[in-house]
Design a protein around this motif. Structure first.
Motif, PDB file in Angstrom:
ATOM      1  N   UNK A 198       0.837  -1.203   0.000  1.00 25.47           N
ATOM      2  CA  UNK A 198       0.000   0.000   0.000  1.00 25.47           C
ATOM      3  C   UNK A 198       0.870   1.251   0.000  1.00 25.47           C
ATOM      4  N   UNK A 199       1.938   1.248   0.832  1.00 25.68           N
ATOM      5  CA  UNK A 199       2.844   2.398   0.869  1.00 25.68           C
ATOM      6  C   UNK A 199       3.511   2.595  -0.487  1.00 25.68           C
ATOM      7  N   UNK A 200       3.949   1.504  -1.106  1.00 27.53           N
ATOM      8  CA  UNK A 200       4.557   1.580  -2.431  1.00 27.53           C
ATOM      9  C   UNK A 200       3.592   2.218  -3.428  1.00 27.53           C
ATOM     10  N   UNK A 201       2.330   1.825  -3.372  1.00 25.21           N
ATOM     11  CA  UNK A 201       1.326   2.395  -4.277  1.00 25.21           C
ATOM     12  C   UNK A 201       1.131   3.882  -4.018  1.00 25.21           C
ATOM     13  N   UNK A 202       1.116   4.264  -2.736  1.00 26.40           N
ATOM     14  CA  UNK A 202       0.949   5.678  -2.382  1.00 26.40           C
ATOM     15  C   UNK A 202       2.131   6.498  -2.909  1.00 26.40           C
ATOM     16  N   UNK A 203       3.352   5.988  -2.704  1.00 26.66           N
ATOM     17  CA  UNK A 203       4.538   6.706  -3.176  1.00 26.66           C
ATOM     18  C   UNK A 203       4.496   6.899  -4.689  1.00 26.66           C
ATOM     19  N   UNK A 204       4.049   5.876  -5.410  1.00 26.07           N
ATOM     20  CA  UNK A 204       3.969   5.976  -6.866  1.00 26.07           C
ATOM     21  C   UNK A 204       2.919   7.008  -7.288  1.00 26.07           C
ATOM     22  N   UNK A 373      -2.393  -3.240  -3.306  1.00 23.95           N
ATOM     23  CA  UNK A 373      -2.457  -1.850  -3.757  1.00 23.95           C
ATOM     24  C   UNK A 373      -3.764  -1.273  -3.220  1.00 23.95           C
ATOM     25  N   UNK A 374      -4.122  -0.092  -3.712  1.00 20.82           N
ATOM     26  CA  UNK A 374      -5.387   0.523  -3.314  1.00 20.82           C
ATOM     27  C   UNK A 374      -6.582  -0.043  -4.079  1.00 20.82           C
ATOM     28  N   UNK A 375      -6.327  -1.071  -4.895  1.00 21.36           N
ATOM     29  CA  UNK A 375      -7.458  -1.643  -5.639  1.00 21.36           C
ATOM     30  C   UNK A 375      -7.291  -3.122  -5.948  1.00 21.36           C
ATOM     31  N   UNK A 376      -6.214  -3.766  -5.463  1.00 18.35           N
ATOM     32  CA  UNK A 376      -5.987  -5.176  -5.799  1.00 18.35           C
ATOM     33  C   UNK A 376      -5.620  -5.989  -4.564  1.00 18.35           C
ATOM     34  N   UNK A 377      -5.824  -7.295  -4.684  1.00 18.04           N
ATOM     35  CA  UNK A 377      -5.595  -8.196  -3.555  1.00 18.04           C
ATOM     36  C   UNK A 377      -5.336  -9.610  -4.079  1.00 18.04           C
ATOM     37  N   UNK A 378      -4.439 -10.322  -3.421  1.00 16.57           N
ATOM     38  CA  UNK A 378      -4.240 -11.749  -3.646  1.00 16.57           C
ATOM     39  C   UNK A 378      -4.936 -12.471  -2.501  1.00 16.57           C
ATOM     40  N   UNK A 379      -5.914 -13.308  -2.813  1.00 18.33           N
ATOM     41  CA  UNK A 379      -6.721 -13.951  -1.775  1.00 18.33           C
ATOM     42  C   UNK A 379      -6.172 -15.347  -1.483  1.00 18.33           C
ATOM     43  N   UNK A 380      -5.285 -15.416  -0.505  1.00 14.97           N
ATOM     44  CA  UNK A 380      -4.672 -16.690  -0.124  1.00 14.97           C
ATOM     45  C   UNK A 380      -5.587 -17.457   0.822  1.00 14.97           C
ATOM     46  N   UNK A 381      -5.861 -18.711   0.492  1.00 11.39           N
ATOM     47  CA  UNK A 381      -6.627 -19.611   1.356  1.00 11.39           C
ATOM     48  C   UNK A 381      -5.934 -20.967   1.329  1.00 11.39           C
ATOM     49  N   UNK A 382      -5.724 -21.568   2.501  1.00 13.02           N
ATOM     50  CA  UNK A 382      -4.970 -22.823   2.538  1.00 13.02           C
ATOM     51  C   UNK A 382      -5.278 -23.592   3.819  1.00 13.02           C
ATOM     52  N   UNK A 383      -4.725 -24.812   3.900  1.00 13.02           N
ATOM     53  CA  UNK A 383      -5.044 -25.695   5.014  1.00 13.02           C
ATOM     54  C   UNK A 383      -3.787 -26.079   5.792  1.00 13.02           C
ATOM     55  N   UNK A 384      -3.925 -27.084   6.678  1.00 11.03           N
ATOM     56  CA  UNK A 384      -2.801 -27.520   7.497  1.00 11.03           C
ATOM     57  C   UNK A 384      -1.588 -27.943   6.672  1.00 11.03           C
ATOM     58  N   UNK A 385      -1.812 -28.463   5.495  1.00 11.34           N
ATOM     59  CA  UNK A 385      -0.713 -28.964   4.677  1.00 11.34           C
ATOM     60  C   UNK A 385      -0.080 -27.870   3.820  1.00 11.34           C
ATOM     61  N   UNK A 386      -0.499 -26.628   4.029  1.00 12.39           N
ATOM     62  CA  UNK A 386      -0.031 -25.486   3.232  1.00 12.39           C
ATOM     63  C   UNK A 386      -0.370 -25.633   1.758  1.00 12.39           C
ATOM     64  N   UNK A 403     -11.305  -9.474  -5.229  1.00 16.81           N
ATOM     65  CA  UNK A 403     -10.791  -9.876  -3.924  1.00 16.81           C
ATOM     66  C   UNK A 403     -10.550  -8.658  -3.039  1.00 16.81           C
ATOM     67  N   UNK A 404     -10.103  -7.549  -3.641  1.00 14.19           N
ATOM     68  CA  UNK A 404      -9.885  -6.323  -2.866  1.00 14.19           C
ATOM     69  C   UNK A 404     -11.193  -5.824  -2.250  1.00 14.19           C
ATOM     70  N   UNK A 405     -12.249  -5.768  -3.035  1.00  9.06           N
ATOM     71  CA  UNK A 405     -13.526  -5.274  -2.511  1.00  9.06           C
ATOM     72  C   UNK A 405     -14.150  -6.278  -1.528  1.00  9.06           C
ATOM     73  N   UNK A 406     -13.859  -7.550  -1.709  1.00  5.24           N
ATOM     74  CA  UNK A 406     -14.288  -8.542  -0.726  1.00  5.24           C
ATOM     75  C   UNK A 406     -13.640  -8.239   0.622  1.00  5.24           C
ATOM     76  N   UNK A 407     -12.332  -7.978   0.602  1.00  2.00           N
ATOM     77  CA  UNK A 407     -11.595  -7.652   1.816  1.00  2.00           C
ATOM     78  C   UNK A 407     -12.064  -6.329   2.421  1.00  2.00           C
ATOM     79  N   UNK A 408     -12.183  -5.307   1.604  1.00  2.00           N
ATOM     80  CA  UNK A 408     -12.464  -3.962   2.093  1.00  2.00           C
ATOM     81  C   UNK A 408     -13.924  -3.742   2.468  1.00  2.00           C
TER      82      UNK A 408
END
Length: 440
Positions: A198-204, A373-386, A403-408
């Motif tokens: 997010x900071x990187x996106x703001x600086x850009x 970023x201010x508009x993107x997201x990687x939605x990681x989901x996993x289990x005990x076995x990684x 995924x970003x709007x799901x999070x936000x």
């Protein structure tokens, strides 16, 4: 009625201090929940509909309940801190008993808990759920507490410092913007790098990126614990020219000189000093002091509640269950993990209450929406076995606006309106629908 042997001096968390039981009576509840966080509130709400609510007590000293996953958005300026908190009274079930004290001693052999406060009676339970969360140890980094009073030093991990993050991002001029990951288990292992993106996106956006050296100093030997998502994140940091230093752990901050000292975990005794313009610190974390000093066989040697990882029942005490950050479950400590655990714990505790075996099995499901970023997201989901355990029939390792709007925008509503009221056990049912019945 308690036997005379139980009406004795009870060891507290304060070294050799003792609380004297001045009364032969104790307060008795069918179910006691220790902790008023996400897990504690959810379990209390679930069982308030199953048994007499007046037979349930929640031990929690805090006045406020925070939706902590939102603090990434607060630090990035997308949400207000006030939006992330509600009074504890408003999120607990109305008819249960709220004991607004700390648990200062656990005595599982006697089904007793000692709470803080002068001349407090012990609390007796038939069944216990431990959901105390994890403790932030800012003071383990030399000079850090003092550094928070100086420009550029911040942390999204506390309501005391999260607003300082946006201030530090906006005030950045040029130099090193350093983001840290400590050499301990932490809650939400993706959060230390979310704010970096997010900071990187703001600086850009504001024309500062050419003067910024964005650095991620992490104690880990990997960028992320699940290879599929780690590979995607490595591509992101390379594309954005972010420097990643693995096995690098913050040990001291010298605010007057704006310097941070990091130990090299692969070369004990060696360290490197970095100048900083901005320093976002993820503090070391660990079990609360009471778990390390006054919990006996309730916890493992490290101080985490010792559970069967699939049933969430204690390995020794059949009437005790646990969930969340305070446990030794080998999965990431996230609100999503707590949601998945709540459904299994509720099922298994109810079975035990009715004289049956706990058959529900938790698969280690957890989720980490990695805001990039201010508009993107990687939605990681996993289990005990990684291994990925994704809800949607798409490649969730790719940056996504959905995924970003799901999070936000969506997840906060699920948290406040469903999870805390005991109506959300994670997305497993939706996963099966999305995968046409073939999902796990």
């Amino acid at each position: 009625m308690l036997s005379k042997s139980t009406q004795t001096m009870v060891l507290s968390t304060m070294g050799k201090r003792y609380f004297s039981m001045s009364t032969p009576k104790s307060k008795h509840f069918k179910l006691v929940v220790v902790g008023g966080g996400a897990g504690g509130c959810s379990i209390a709400a679930k069982f308030a509909r199953k048994i007499d609510p007046k037979s349930i007590a929640v031990i929690e000293p805090a006045d406020m309940h925070y939706y902590q996953p939102q603090w990434t958005m607060v630090g990035g300026g997308m949400k207000k801190l006030e939006e992330s908190g509600r009074t504890m009274e408003s999120v607990l079930p109305k008819s249960i008993t709220w004991l607004k004290e700390k648990a200062v001693g656990f005595y599982p052999d006697k089904n007793l808990i000692q709470i803080s406060g002068k001349n407090q009676e012990p609390i007796q339970y038939d069944y216990l759920v431990v959901a105390t969360g994890i403790q932030l140890n800012f003071n383990q980094i030399k000079g850090l507490i003092q550094a928070f009073d100086t420009p550029g030093v911040c942390s999204n991990y506390s309501p005391l410092y999260v607003n300082k993050t946006l201030e530090s991002i906006k005030g950045f001029k040029k130099g090193n913007a350093i983001f840290t990951f400590p050499n301990t288990p932490i809650k939400c292992a993706g959060a230390p790098q979310k704010i970096m993106y997010i900071a990187d996106s703001y600086f850009r956006k504001h024309g500062k990126r050419q003067d910024a050296n964005v650095v991620f100093n992490t104690s880990l030997g990997v960028l992320f614990g699940v290879k599929k998502y780690a590979d995607a994140l490595w591509e992101i940091v390379k594309k954005r020219d972010i420097k990643v230093n693995l096995r690098t752990n913050l040990v001291e901050v010298i605010p007057k000189e704006r310097k941070a000292i990091f130990e090299n975990l692969d070369k004990p005794g060696t360290s490197e000093t970095f100048d900083y313009e901005m320093l976002h610190v993820t503090p070391p974390m660990g079990p609360h002091d009471v778990m390390k000093t006054s919990a006996g066989d309730l916890v493992d040697p490290a101080g985490y509640v010792n559970l069967n990882k699939t049933t969430l029942q204690h390995v020794k005490y059949q009437n005790i269950f646990g969930l969340g950050d305070c446990t030794n479950l080998p999965t990431s400590k996230t609100a999503a993990a707590v949601a998945g655990q709540c459904g299994i714990l509720s099922q298994n505790l109810w079975s035990v209450m009715n004289g049956k075996d706990p058959l529900g099995q938790y698969d280690g499901y957890t989720s980490c929406p990695l805001v990039t970023s201010y508009s993107t997201c990687v939605l990681a989901e996993f289990d005990y076995t990684s291994q990925p355990l994704e809800t949607f029939p798409v490649n969730q390792a790719k940056e996504s606006r959905v995924a970003f709007h799901l999070k936000k925008d969506i997840m906060p509503g699920i948290y406040w309106n469903l999870m805390l009221n005991g109506h959300w056990n994670g997305p497993a049912a939706f996963r099966k629908i999305a995968h046409l019945g073939f999902g796990k």
